[in-house]
Design an enzyme around this catalytic site. Structure first.
Site, PDB file in Angstrom:
ATOM      1  N   HIS A 127       1.360  -2.946   8.175  1.00  0.00           N
ATOM      2  CA  HIS A 127       2.286  -3.734   8.983  1.00  0.00           C
ATOM      3  C   HIS A 127       3.355  -4.352   8.079  1.00  0.00           C
ATOM      4  O   HIS A 127       3.194  -4.392   6.856  1.00  0.00           O
ATOM      5  CB  HIS A 127       1.533  -4.823   9.763  1.00  0.00           C
ATOM      6  CG  HIS A 127       0.824  -5.819   8.895  1.00  0.00           C
ATOM      7  ND1 HIS A 127       1.484  -6.760   8.129  1.00  0.00           N
ATOM      8  CD2 HIS A 127      -0.491  -6.011   8.649  1.00  0.00           C
ATOM      9  CE1 HIS A 127       0.611  -7.485   7.463  1.00  0.00           C
ATOM     10  NE2 HIS A 127      -0.606  -7.054   7.758  1.00  0.00           N
ATOM     11  N   SER A 168      -3.481  -4.380   5.266  1.00  0.00           N
ATOM     12  CA  SER A 168      -2.322  -5.063   4.715  1.00  0.00           C
ATOM     13  C   SER A 168      -2.187  -4.811   3.206  1.00  0.00           C
ATOM     14  O   SER A 168      -2.075  -3.671   2.780  1.00  0.00           O
ATOM     15  CB  SER A 168      -2.440  -6.563   5.041  1.00  0.00           C
ATOM     16  OG  SER A 168      -1.259  -7.241   4.743  1.00  0.00           O
TER      17      SER A 168
END
Length: 214
Positions: free
Chosen positions: A119, A96
């Site tokens: 993501h 992330s």
């Protein structure tokens, strides 16, 4: 806090070590059971590193699940703006918001068994379901992908494709890249471990010192 000086090498270089472990904690405190890296500790450390004329380089070790977007970007921008050579090494994972921090160094390494997860941006807390909220989330995501693209060999378009992949993550949208895949995608410069990371950092320090003498 995982911050020490490495100065026993044959060159007598002073290398500061920074570890980014667990969850990157931002403006809100994480659970007491969580292993965290607090950005209010990291930012002053980076300022001291830049101000200290005795520091020759910075080695960043990452094993993080991600965390607060603003805090992670702040750390990444600070690392990218340092005038001394910097090298990052991903161990375990850099997921992330850990991705921008991993690519913010002058040169990056990843061990073969490490993973990097890309993501879309998520929201915690109250989410107001109006068009302006969606556009704001898009802008935040653009800031992240723009930073990654400008500090790596991958494009913003490719990052968005990886973010929106629906075939890899069982409960989410996105992509998990293992060490060699992260290099193939252009996120990370090279597969390697501590030996390679320190050797590269010493090489960058040598080059900087040579340039100053000219």
């Amino acid at each position: 806090m995982g911050q020490i000086t490495l100065d026993k090498n044959s060159r007598k270089y002073h290398v500061e070590l920074l570890t980014i472990i667990g969850e990157v904690e931002g403006h809100e405190s994480a659970s007491s059971q969580s292993k965290t890296t607090k950005y209010e500790h990291v930012l002053p450390k980076l300022a001291l590193v830049e101000d200290d004329e005795d520091v020759d380089g910075l080695l960043i070790l990452l094993n993080t699940v991600g965390g607060d977007v603003e805090a992670g970007l702040a750390i990444a921008e600070m690392i990218a703006s340092l005038s001394i050579p910097t090298v990052s090494l991903v161990l375990g994972g850099s997921h992330s918001i850990g991705v921008p921090m991993a690519v913010s160094a002058d040169y990056s390494f990843v061990v073969p068994s490490a993973t990097m997860v890309i993501h879309p941006v998520r929201s915690s807390g109250m989410f107001i379901g109006v068009a302006q909220t969606y556009r704001n989330m898009e802008k935040i995501q653009d800031r992240i992908t723009g930073f990654i693209a400008s500090h790596s060999r991958t494009s913003q378009k490719r990052l968005e494709e990886l973010m929106l992949d629906t075939t890899q993550l069982v409960k989410d949208v996105g992509t998990m890249l293992e060490g060699r895949e992260a290099v193939e995608e252009g996120l990370i410069d090279e597969v390697g471990g501590m030996k390679e990371a320190l050797a590269k950092l010493y090489e960058l320090i040598d080059l900087q010192k040579a340039d100053k003498k000219m």
